[in-house]
Structure formats: C-alpha cells, structure tokens
Enzyme design. Structure first.
Site, PDB file in Angstrom:
ATOM      1  N   ASP A   1       2.391   1.927   4.568  1.00 59.90           N
ATOM      2  CA  ASP A   1       1.605   1.157   3.601  1.00 59.90           C
ATOM      3  C   ASP A   1       1.677   1.924   2.285  1.00 59.90           C
ATOM      4  O   ASP A   1       2.657   2.610   2.034  1.00 59.90           O
ATOM      5  CB  ASP A   1       0.167   0.970   4.096  1.00 59.90           C
ATOM      6  CG  ASP A   1      -0.483  -0.295   3.537  1.00 59.90           C
ATOM      7  OD1 ASP A   1      -0.326  -0.544   2.329  1.00 59.90           O
ATOM      8  OD2 ASP A   1      -1.134  -1.030   4.291  1.00 59.90           O
ATOM      9  N   ASP A   2       0.654   1.852   1.446  1.00 60.24           N
ATOM     10  CA  ASP A   2       0.718   2.532   0.153  1.00 60.24           C
ATOM     11  C   ASP A   2       0.768   4.048   0.330  1.00 60.24           C
ATOM     12  O   ASP A   2       0.078   4.610   1.190  1.00 60.24           O
ATOM     13  CB  ASP A   2      -0.494   2.149  -0.694  1.00 60.24           C
ATOM     14  CG  ASP A   2      -0.511   0.654  -1.004  1.00 60.24           C
ATOM     15  OD1 ASP A   2       0.567   0.086  -1.208  1.00 60.24           O
ATOM     16  OD2 ASP A   2      -1.603   0.074  -1.039  1.00 60.24           O
TER      17      ASP A   2
END
Length: 447
Positions: free
Chosen positions: A202-203
């Site tokens: 993810d981020d």
C-alpha cells in the site's frame, strides 16, 4: 541496565513460544527503572510485546522475532485505527503513554502476515489486524536499523507521539498484501524519517491526522522525509485521506520512487475538514509511476465514500467540515515512464486547491501504457499519456516544467484561476498555443 531475554527462558529455536520470557524480561527492566532488552541471534516464536518507558528493545543481527499467527496472542487494546478510536488486536510491538522507547538493532521482525491477510480478505476478523510497531501517545520514540517483513497490516504507526525518529529501517511486504503501508505517522509532532527502504503493498509513507469521527482533532506537523527509496505500493509519500486534524509543515527531499502507483499524493473529501498546508518537495527521482503528482478532494474509499456529497461537483456551503489544501511547492523532480498523467489536481468546487508551484520538473510519459485511474474518485475515466490535468485550482505556477511524449495538451486547465507559465515546453515545442488547453479558466499568464 542490559537484560538478556535468554536469561528468562527465551529459546531461540523458532519452535517454542517465548512470549512469557519476553514479558518477564520487560518486567525486570521496568523494576530497574529502564534499560535495554537484548535479543541475541536466534529465531524467537513470539506474541505481542508491550514496552514501557525508558526501554530499548535491541534486536541483534541474526535475531528474528517471528510473530505468532494465533489471534489469542494479541490481546485487545483501545487505540486509533484508520482515523477512529476502537478496540483492535494488539500490535506486534506496542507502547502506550510511554517516553524514551526504542526498537533498534540489525535483526528482523517477521509479522507472518499471510494468515491475517487471508482472514481480512474473507472478512473473518472480529477486530482490525495487528500492526507491526505502534506507539500510542508516546514521547521520544526511536526505530532504527531493523528489518520488518510480512506485516499483518500497517508496519510502523506512531499515533499522537512527539519527537519520533525512524532511521535506516528496511520494510518489505508483498506488493499484493492488503493495506500493509510502510510508515504512517498519525497526529504526530516532530517526525524524522530518513535513509529507509520501503517496498510494500500500500502507501510507502503516509501522514494522517484522524477522521471526522475522532474525539480530538490533532494535527500531524513538522515532518521531514529524506534520503529514502520507495518501491511498489500505491503511493510514495501520501497525505490523507484521514486528515481531519490537519497536516502541515512537511519537507520531502532526496528520495527515489520506483514502481509506486502515485508519487506525491494528497487525498481528502467533503466532511473531513482539516487543512493540508506548507508542503515542500524537492530533489526527487521517479520511474514507472502511474501518476507522479495526484492531489484531489473527492476521495471515495472507506466509510461514506460513495455518498452524494463526496462525488457531487456542485458547490456546497463552506464550514468546518470543508477540507483545505494549499501552499504546496514542488521543485527539481525528474519522472520517467509515467503512465496515466503527468499530474492530476482536482479541487472542490467551493474550495479550490490553492497556491501550488511546480519548478524545474520534467515528466516523460511511458510509450504504450494501458489506461489507469490517477485518483480514487467516482465518475473518473481511466486515462493514459495525459499531461497535467488541472481542475479547480487557484494560484498555480509552472516554472521551467517539461512534459514529454504525452498525447494531447501538456497542460489541461479546467475551472482554474490565476495560472502562470514560465519557460514550459514539451519535447518539440514551447508554443503555448500548442501545449495549453484552458477551459473556463481566467487570468492565464504564459511567458
């Protein structure tokens, strides 16, 4: 004082569970007023660890903390998760209301997240998954040198902390592991992230400050992110979408992003409130990113994200729930193989994104990319090889900005005000009549 976990019965054979031995070592350290809990080389099968004030967990080179996949090894704690206070499974390493706490060394933390990812996908969990390291309401936090792999969810998540240092940390989670963000400071003040390698599902780094459902609106402020390498993930450095407390005074410098979906990303929506301001980005190299700059205020993921007020482009009354994004300065950035767009900025009709500068930026688009969505917002069509797509932005400057290999105009302006161009060009021309496409835009200066 140095406390060796082996002296309390911790066998490093990777089989026997050693949670109780670690608890005894922590209790002894606490009795002595603090010290270092020393983990020598070996493989330690273990459940959640809760540190106290004045403690350093030192994981020696060759030591692996292999965390249990049994839910009962993670007692419930009441803390913040995705912007709301609630009960969650304890993080692997946790501290609350502590000061002078550290996790350091050159060993490895293995979260063994595979089971947690499967339970999450199947919606079989009663509570949110454990994070790898979470410090809640702590002062003077240091995380340094260690390697963290296979996190069950977010990897490093300080919440409402002050004076946080994350240095020389390596984080690796599979690219398809759900919500395994790298480093997520949340409502923290004084955070320094440096010399880290982050490759996640993810981020990579996300700055957050809670949602509208938080009891207190506490900003995330005074943050530096420097000398880091980000790989894969949904974004390199991201702000939001939980930003109701505001995010301000952020410096991002000397980083490399490779294969991240977006590079610098700011996401929010109506109802969140909060102010994102004074963001400085410089000396960045990006390669193979979908969209290097994505700032938008119609983010549709999460609870309430499909409501009309989130996607509606009609103007709404401005009040405390209206988010604000302003004063963003981006300079000295080189981007190769961007796919969807050179940049995507989309402000609210009633609250445009304001005061943005792109200076000394070069974006080269990929040759034959498939259409993709540069932003997670409703009613947006996938795009490929577009230039800067700018919608509802006020006071924006492009200074010495070059876009190459795009299809159509290099700069598409819609519903903008006070736009300035200076020495901008595409690969073959600097003729603004050919590279600009203004629509319902006023006060455009091009030199």
């Amino acid at each position: 004082m140095i406390v060796n976990v082996r002296e309390f019965g911790a066998k490093g054979n990777g089989i026997d569970k050693v949670t109780e031995a670690f608890k005894k070592a922590i209790e002894e350290c606490e009795k002595q007023g603090g010290g270092t809990i020393f983990v020598p080389a070996g493989i330690y099968h273990i459940g959640a660890i809760h540190l106290k004030s004045n403690m350093t967990l030192y994981i020696e080179s060759g030591a692996v903390l292999k965390f249990s996949q049994d839910e009962e090894d993670y007692p419930l704690v009441y803390t913040r998760w995705e912007g709301e206070e609630m009960q969650v499974y304890s993080p692997l390493i946790y501290a609350e209301n502590a000061e002078n706490v550290a996790v350091v060394g050159f060993g490895t933390i293995d979260g063994q997240g595979e089971k947690w990812w499967r339970l999450h996908r199947n919606k079989e969990l009663k509570y949110p998954r454990p994070r790898s390291i979470c410090f809640y309401k702590c002062n003077n936090v240091t995380i340094e040198g260690i390697k963290i792999i296979n996190s069950p969810s977010w990897t490093v998540n300080p919440i409402e902390c002050q004076n946080v240092t994350v240095h020389n940390v390596k984080i690796q989670n599979p690219y398809d592991s759900p919500n395994t963000d790298g480093i997520n400071p949340e409502s923290c003040k004084g955070v320094r992230i440096s010399n880290c390698y982050i490759d996640v599902g993810d981020d990579c780094v996300t700055l957050k400050s809670g949602t509208e459902d938080c009891k207190q609106k506490i900003p995330c402020e005074n943050i530096t992110i420097t000398n880091c390498i980000m790989a894969h993930g949904h974004g390199g450095v991201v702000i939001g979408s939980e930003m109701s407390g505001g995010v301000r005074n952020v410096v991002i410098s000397n980083c490399i992003f490779e294969g991240t979906d977006r590079g610098i990303r700011i996401k929010t929506r109506r109802g969140r409130g909060g102010v994102v301001e004074d963001i400085r980005v410089s000396n960045i190299v990006m390669k193979n990113v979908m969209c290097p700059f994505a700032f938008y205020m119609y983010y549709h993921c999460g609870k309430g994200g499909k409501e009309k007020r989130v996607w509606d482009k009609s103007p709404y009354p401005v009040d405390d729930t209206t988010p604000i994004v302003r004063r963003i300065y981006i300079s000295d950035v080189v981007v190769r193989e961007a796919r969807a767009a050179a940049g995507f900025l989309y402000g609210l009709t009633e609250m445009p994104i304001e005061d943005v500068v792109f200076s000394n930026v070069t974006v080269e688009m990929a040759q034959n990319p498939d259409p993709e969505l540069p932003a997670m917002m409703s009613y947006l069509d996938p795009m490929a090889k577009r230039g800067f797509v700018i919608n509802t932005v006020k006071n924006i400057k492009f200074l010495n900005v070059t876009v190459m290999n795009q299809e159509g105009a290099a700069f598409e302006l819609n519903n903008c005000e006070n736009v300035e161009f200076y020495r901008c060009r595409t690969k073959d021309t600097a003729d603004y009549a050919k590279i600009l496409s203004p629509n319902n835009t006023i006060n455009v200066i091009a030199e």
